[in-house]
Scaffold this active site. Structure first.
Site, mmCIF file in Angstrom:
data_model
loop_
_atom_site.group_PDB
_atom_site.id
_atom_site.type_symbol
_atom_site.label_atom_id
_atom_site.label_comp_id
_atom_site.label_asym_id
_atom_site.label_seq_id
_atom_site.Cartn_x
_atom_site.Cartn_y
_atom_site.Cartn_z
ATOM 1 N N LYS A 87 -2.956 -16.157 10.091
ATOM 2 C CA LYS A 87 -2.115 -15.823 8.932
ATOM 3 C C LYS A 87 -1.090 -16.937 8.643
ATOM 4 C CE LYS A 87 -2.472 -10.767 9.366
ATOM 5 N NZ LYS A 87 -1.673 -9.509 9.532
ATOM 6 N N TYR B 139 -7.335 -6.235 1.309
ATOM 7 C CA TYR B 139 -6.601 -5.168 2.013
ATOM 8 C C TYR B 139 -6.654 -3.829 1.269
ATOM 9 C CZ TYR B 139 -4.381 -7.876 5.830
ATOM 10 O OH TYR B 139 -4.119 -8.587 6.971
ATOM 11 N N GLU C 262 -15.972 -7.989 5.600
ATOM 12 C CA GLU C 262 -14.943 -9.031 5.550
ATOM 13 C C GLU C 262 -15.554 -10.431 5.648
ATOM 14 O OE1 GLU C 262 -11.321 -6.265 7.371
ATOM 15 O OE2 GLU C 262 -11.976 -8.031 8.492
HETATM 16 N N1 UDP Z 1 1.621 -4.110 8.459
HETATM 17 C C1 UDP Z 1 2.948 -4.129 8.057
HETATM 18 N N2 UDP Z 1 3.723 -3.026 8.314
HETATM 19 C C2 UDP Z 1 3.238 -1.920 8.932
HETATM 20 C C3 UDP Z 1 1.902 -1.910 9.332
HETATM 21 C C4 UDP Z 1 1.109 -3.020 9.078
HETATM 22 O O1 UDP Z 1 3.422 -5.117 7.506
HETATM 23 O O2 UDP Z 1 3.997 -0.963 9.131
HETATM 24 C C5 UDP Z 1 0.782 -5.282 8.174
HETATM 25 C C6 UDP Z 1 0.511 -6.100 9.429
HETATM 26 O O3 UDP Z 1 0.545 -7.467 9.070
HETATM 27 C C7 UDP Z 1 -0.893 -5.692 9.802
HETATM 28 C C8 UDP Z 1 -1.524 -5.429 8.432
HETATM 29 O O4 UDP Z 1 -0.472 -4.858 7.674
HETATM 30 O O5 UDP Z 1 -1.538 -6.700 10.528
HETATM 31 C C9 UDP Z 1 -2.704 -4.489 8.428
HETATM 32 O O6 UDP Z 1 -2.326 -3.300 9.083
HETATM 33 P P1 UDP Z 1 -3.314 -2.619 10.153
HETATM 34 O O7 UDP Z 1 -2.770 -1.261 10.439
HETATM 35 O O8 UDP Z 1 -4.707 -2.725 9.666
HETATM 36 O O9 UDP Z 1 -3.077 -3.524 11.449
HETATM 37 P P2 UDP Z 1 -4.041 -4.566 12.183
HETATM 38 O O10 UDP Z 1 -5.461 -4.080 11.998
HETATM 39 O O11 UDP Z 1 -3.796 -5.909 11.537
HETATM 40 O O12 UDP Z 1 -3.595 -4.542 13.617
#
Ligand code: UDP
Ligand code: MG
Length: 136
Positions: free
Chosen positions: A12, A52, A129
């Site tokens: 990222k 997303y 993806e």
């Molecule tokens: N994210 C955020 N706030 C939250 C939860 C998620 O900014 O409260 C962001 C974070 O960058 C995360 C992305 O949204 O990586 C996607 O969320 P997900 O729950 O899919 O987490 P991941 O699969 O990336 O662990």
């Protein structure tokens, strides 16, 4: 029995900006992943919104999409045995504060939003993806 899978990984903007891409790629290689495809790009906010889409109802959706499109990212197809789960393990918890020692997010993540890496969460989503970024 072997179960070779492919998964999508994104380094990222927070990590690319801090010049951590090579170190993070070394962590993948040291953990047995092959990097089959790789490109450094910057995406439009509208593309991040598509990527997303599963999160479109979440309160953090707008900020997340603005963030992912805010600077260069490195997108990769990783392959190894059980790659999807293995990558999730190596990444660590979404919130770097909760991530285990030795994980990418523990080591490099700044905050829950600037958590340095994305990884597909299922084989099905990995296929979607990978297609999203490497369909050509
Ligand atoms: N994210 C955020 N706030 C939250 C939860 C998620 O900014 O409260 C962001 C974070 O960058 C995360 C992305 O949204 O990586 C996607 O969320 P997900 O729950 O899919 O987490 P991941 O699969 O990336 O662990
Ligand atoms: Mg996710």
């Amino acid at each position: 029995m072997s179960n070779i899978e492919q998964t999508l990984s994104i380094i990222k903007p927070d990590a690319v900006e801090r010049n951590l891409a090579n170190e993070i790629k070394e962590m993948f290689k040291n953990n047995g992943f092959s990097i089959l495809k790789e490109k450094k790009i910057q995406i439009e906010k509208s593309e991040a919104e598509n990527f997303y889409k599963v999160h479109e109802t979440k309160p953090f959706y707008n900020d997340l999409c603005a963030y992912l499109s805010s600077g260069p990212i490195v997108v990769m197809v990783l392959e190894k045995d059980n790659a999807v789960f293995g990558n999730r393990e190596l990444m660590g918890a979404t919130n770097p504060n909760d991530a285990e020692e030795g994980t990418i997010r523990k080591k490099y993540g700044i905050s829950i939003d600037k958590n340095s890496v994305h990884g597909s969460d299922s084989v099905e989503n990995a296929k979607k993806e990978i297609d999203f970024f490497f369909k050509d």
